[in-house]
Design a protein around this motif. Structure first.
Motif, PDB file in Angstrom:
ATOM      1  N   PRO A 175      51.838  42.264  12.302  1.00 19.66           N
ATOM      2  CA  PRO A 175      51.970  40.813  12.458  1.00 19.66           C
ATOM      3  C   PRO A 175      51.334  40.388  13.777  1.00 19.66           C
ATOM      4  CG  PRO A 175      54.024  41.858  13.032  1.00 19.66           C
ATOM      5  CD  PRO A 175      53.100  42.963  12.594  1.00 19.66           C
ATOM      6  N   SER A 176      51.100  39.113  13.919  1.00 18.79           N
ATOM      7  CA  SER A 176      50.402  38.619  15.113  1.00 18.79           C
ATOM      8  C   SER A 176      51.180  38.881  16.397  1.00 18.79           C
ATOM      9  CB  SER A 176      50.101  37.122  14.976  1.00 18.79           C
ATOM     10  OG  SER A 176      51.294  36.390  14.773  1.00 18.79           O
ATOM     11  N   ASP A 177      52.521  38.988  16.306  1.00 18.53           N
ATOM     12  CA  ASP A 177      53.308  39.230  17.517  1.00 18.53           C
ATOM     13  C   ASP A 177      53.533  40.719  17.795  1.00 18.53           C
ATOM     14  OD1 ASP A 177      55.128  39.933  15.575  1.00 18.53           O
ATOM     15  OD2 ASP A 177      56.618  38.413  16.081  1.00 18.53           O
ATOM     16  N   HIS A 178      52.953  41.597  16.974  1.00 18.92           N
ATOM     17  CA  HIS A 178      53.027  43.055  17.169  1.00 18.92           C
ATOM     18  C   HIS A 178      54.457  43.577  17.190  1.00 18.92           C
ATOM     19  CE1 HIS A 178      48.809  43.271  19.307  1.00 18.92           C
ATOM     20  NE2 HIS A 178      48.784  42.593  18.176  1.00 18.92           N
ATOM     21  N   ARG A 179      55.403  42.879  16.538  1.00 15.50           N
ATOM     22  CA  ARG A 179      56.792  43.335  16.593  1.00 15.50           C
ATOM     23  C   ARG A 179      56.980  44.669  15.861  1.00 15.50           C
ATOM     24  NH1 ARG A 179      56.623  39.014  13.203  1.00 15.50           N
ATOM     25  NH2 ARG A 179      57.364  39.281  11.056  1.00 15.50           N
ATOM     26  N   TRP A 180      56.074  44.999  14.976  1.00 12.60           N
ATOM     27  CA  TRP A 180      55.979  46.331  14.388  1.00 12.60           C
ATOM     28  C   TRP A 180      54.509  46.599  14.101  1.00 12.60           C
ATOM     29  CZ3 TRP A 180      53.521  45.717   9.852  1.00 12.60           C
ATOM     30  CH2 TRP A 180      53.776  44.554   9.096  1.00 12.60           C
ATOM     31  N   LEU A 181      54.171  47.858  13.889  1.00 14.06           N
ATOM     32  CA  LEU A 181      52.784  48.196  13.595  1.00 14.06           C
ATOM     33  C   LEU A 181      52.760  49.488  12.781  1.00 14.06           C
ATOM     34  CD1 LEU A 181      49.806  47.609  15.951  1.00 14.06           C
ATOM     35  CD2 LEU A 181      49.824  49.624  14.490  1.00 14.06           C
ATOM     36  N   VAL A 182      52.013  49.468  11.692  1.00 17.51           N
ATOM     37  CA  VAL A 182      51.832  50.632  10.818  1.00 17.51           C
ATOM     38  C   VAL A 182      50.419  51.157  11.008  1.00 17.51           C
ATOM     39  CG1 VAL A 182      51.746  51.433   8.420  1.00 17.51           C
ATOM     40  CG2 VAL A 182      53.445  49.707   9.105  1.00 17.51           C
ATOM     41  N   GLY A 183      50.252  52.467  11.150  1.00 19.60           N
ATOM     42  CA  GLY A 183      48.917  53.016  11.328  1.00 19.60           C
ATOM     43  C   GLY A 183      48.817  54.457  10.878  1.00 19.60           C
ATOM     44  N   GLN A 184      47.592  54.935  10.699  1.00 20.27           N
ATOM     45  CA  GLN A 184      47.346  56.313  10.295  1.00 20.27           C
ATOM     46  C   GLN A 184      45.876  56.655  10.492  1.00 20.27           C
ATOM     47  OE1 GLN A 184      47.434  56.916   5.955  1.00 20.27           O
ATOM     48  NE2 GLN A 184      47.376  54.694   5.753  1.00 20.27           N
ATOM     49  N   ASP A 185      45.567  57.947  10.438  1.00 16.50           N
ATOM     50  CA  ASP A 185      44.187  58.411  10.479  1.00 16.50           C
ATOM     51  C   ASP A 185      43.614  58.401   9.062  1.00 16.50           C
ATOM     52  OD1 ASP A 185      41.886  59.741  11.754  1.00 16.50           O
ATOM     53  OD2 ASP A 185      42.478  61.436  10.502  1.00 16.50           O
ATOM     54  N   ILE A 186      42.275  58.424   8.950  1.00 16.04           N
ATOM     55  CA  ILE A 186      41.644  58.377   7.631  1.00 16.04           C
ATOM     56  C   ILE A 186      41.970  59.605   6.788  1.00 16.04           C
ATOM     57  CG2 ILE A 186      39.770  56.889   8.402  1.00 16.04           C
ATOM     58  CD1 ILE A 186      37.949  59.333   8.458  1.00 16.04           C
ATOM     59  N   HIS A 187      42.339  60.729   7.422  1.00 19.58           N
ATOM     60  CA  HIS A 187      42.660  61.951   6.692  1.00 19.58           C
ATOM     61  C   HIS A 187      44.168  62.173   6.561  1.00 19.58           C
ATOM     62  CE1 HIS A 187      38.482  63.117   6.714  1.00 19.58           C
ATOM     63  NE2 HIS A 187      38.435  63.052   8.027  1.00 19.58           N
ATOM     64  N   ALA A 188      44.962  61.257   7.088  1.00 14.54           N
ATOM     65  CA  ALA A 188      46.414  61.459   7.113  1.00 14.54           C
ATOM     66  C   ALA A 188      47.035  61.315   5.728  1.00 14.54           C
ATOM     67  CB  ALA A 188      47.054  60.465   8.072  1.00 14.54           C
ATOM     68  N   ARG A 189      48.059  62.125   5.489  1.00 14.73           N
ATOM     69  CA  ARG A 189      48.865  62.015   4.272  1.00 14.73           C
ATOM     70  C   ARG A 189      50.231  61.425   4.614  1.00 14.73           C
ATOM     71  NH1 ARG A 189      45.799  66.839   3.463  1.00 14.73           N
ATOM     72  NH2 ARG A 189      44.656  66.777   1.489  1.00 14.73           N
ATOM     73  N   SER A 190      50.254  60.652   5.674  1.00 19.26           N
ATOM     74  CA  SER A 190      51.479  60.018   6.135  1.00 19.26           C
ATOM     75  C   SER A 190      51.121  58.782   6.951  1.00 19.26           C
ATOM     76  CB  SER A 190      52.301  60.992   6.987  1.00 19.26           C
ATOM     77  OG  SER A 190      51.539  61.416   8.118  1.00 19.26           O
ATOM     78  N   LEU A 191      52.114  57.922   7.139  1.00 20.36           N
ATOM     79  CA  LEU A 191      51.980  56.728   7.973  1.00 20.36           C
ATOM     80  C   LEU A 191      52.848  56.890   9.206  1.00 20.36           C
ATOM     81  CD1 LEU A 191      52.595  54.085   5.163  1.00 20.36           C
ATOM     82  CD2 LEU A 191      50.371  54.587   6.170  1.00 20.36           C
ATOM     83  N   ILE A 192      52.449  56.270  10.296  1.00 19.35           N
ATOM     84  CA  ILE A 192      53.298  56.187  11.478  1.00 19.35           C
ATOM     85  C   ILE A 192      53.628  54.721  11.708  1.00 19.35           C
ATOM     86  CG2 ILE A 192      53.494  56.637  13.951  1.00 19.35           C
ATOM     87  CD1 ILE A 192      51.594  58.970  13.591  1.00 19.35           C
ATOM     88  N   VAL A 193      54.895  54.451  11.972  1.00 22.17           N
ATOM     89  CA  VAL A 193      55.363  53.083  12.175  1.00 22.17           C
ATOM     90  C   VAL A 193      55.997  52.964  13.548  1.00 22.17           C
ATOM     91  CG1 VAL A 193      56.825  51.223  11.287  1.00 22.17           C
ATOM     92  CG2 VAL A 193      55.857  52.906   9.696  1.00 22.17           C
ATOM     93  N   GLY A 194      55.592  51.966  14.323  1.00 20.41           N
ATOM     94  CA  GLY A 194      56.262  51.603  15.554  1.00 20.41           C
ATOM     95  C   GLY A 194      57.059  50.339  15.284  1.00 20.41           C
ATOM     96  N   CYS A 195      58.338  50.306  15.675  1.00 18.66           N
ATOM     97  CA  CYS A 195      59.183  49.178  15.281  1.00 18.66           C
ATOM     98  C   CYS A 195      60.447  49.129  16.128  1.00 18.66           C
ATOM     99  CB  CYS A 195      59.542  49.296  13.794  1.00 18.66           C
ATOM    100  SG  CYS A 195      60.375  50.856  13.359  1.00 18.66           S
ATOM    101  N   THR A 196      61.344  48.202  15.779  1.00 14.80           N
ATOM    102  CA  THR A 196      62.645  48.121  16.429  1.00 14.80           C
ATOM    103  C   THR A 196      63.576  49.179  15.842  1.00 14.80           C
ATOM    104  OG1 THR A 196      63.528  46.569  14.796  1.00 14.80           O
ATOM    105  CG2 THR A 196      62.368  45.619  16.702  1.00 14.80           C
ATOM    106  N   GLN A 197      64.684  49.422  16.530  1.00 20.37           N
ATOM    107  CA  GLN A 197      65.679  50.359  16.021  1.00 20.37           C
ATOM    108  C   GLN A 197      66.256  49.873  14.692  1.00 20.37           C
ATOM    109  OE1 GLN A 197      66.325  53.279  16.989  1.00 20.37           O
ATOM    110  NE2 GLN A 197      65.794  53.460  19.160  1.00 20.37           N
ATOM    111  N   THR A 198      66.413  48.563  14.548  1.00 19.45           N
ATOM    112  CA  THR A 198      66.967  48.009  13.310  1.00 19.45           C
ATOM    113  C   THR A 198      66.056  48.288  12.126  1.00 19.45           C
ATOM    114  OG1 THR A 198      68.097  46.244  14.522  1.00 19.45           O
ATOM    115  CG2 THR A 198      67.723  45.886  12.167  1.00 19.45           C
TER     116      THR A 198
END
Length: 220
Positions: free
Chosen positions: A170-193
């Motif tokens: 989202p525009s406020d970066h309150r969370w962010l989902v990302g991965q590498d082009i070869h990844a078989r998983s996602l990494i999420v940065g977010c709040t504890q909730t």
């Protein structure tokens, strides 16, 4: 599914790229530092009939202890792990539509515009303008669109090639989902909730990780 708009103004992508750790291969090279929690979400093992099984279930059935950073090539090589007959290795570079839907539900996005980045090197993908994302300086093309419809139902983001983008935020970066082009998983940065919601979802195979963890390449 939600077709995305290609963006010429790449400043939202530049803002994310500037936050990434440009050295090493830590979690903060994929997701910016500063989030309360970091989560690894594993793409499932798929079958030809469309059904899936999680890595965790497959490992537990074999009597092996699962772990947050387990890698697909390692599972294939371990004699004690019996993979499901007919199962196909998880997709690289993007989650299946069903898993993307459940992740959107867990993230609880608002109805505003969100941003997405997809690798310019995919066949028939739009290739410019692009922004280089660490840790491997892959050329990423920027898109925008919504993650929920007017009724609040999830909209799985897709580029013109039908791919689910590697990065969402989202525009406020309150969370962010990302991965590498070869990844078989996602990494999420977010709040504890949000992290608790992801970890408690019966539809997501997810583990808490640390921002200082090393992210191993999955393109063995």
């Amino acid at each position: 599914m939600s077709p995305l708009r290609h963006e010429i103004d790449v400043r939202p992508a530049q803002a994310v790229a500037a936050l990434l750790d440009a050295t090493g291969e830590r979690v903060t090279s994929v997701i910016p530092p500063g989030y309360e929690a970091y989560i690894r979400v594993l793409n499932p093992i798929q079958f030809r009939d469309g059904s899936v099984v999680s890595w965790t279930d497959a490992v537990l059935r074999s009597g092996v202890e699962p772990r947050a950073w387990m890698q697909w090539p390692e599972l294939v090589a371990v004699d004690d792990v019996v993979l499901p007959d007919g199962g196909v290795e998880p997709d690289m570079g993007g989650p299946p539509v069903a898993r993307a839907t459940h992740l959107i539900e867990a993230l609880r996005p608002d109805s505003g515009v969100h941003y997405f980045a997809s690798w310019a090197g995919y066949a028939t993908e739009i290739s410019e303008p692009y922004v280089a994302f660490s840790p491997y300086q892959h050329e990423m093309v920027l898109y925008s669109g919504r993650l929920i419809d007017d009724g609040g139902a999830p909209l799985v983001p897709t580029t013109a090639t039908g791919r689910v983008p590697m990065y969402w935020w989202p525009s406020d970066h309150r969370w962010l989902v990302g991965q590498d082009i070869h990844a078989r998983s996602l990494i999420v940065g977010c709040t504890q909730t949000v992290a608790r919601t992801i970890l408690e979802s019966e539809h997501l195979d997810a583990y808490p990780i640390s921002s200082s963890d090393n992210v191993r390449g999955e393109e063995f």
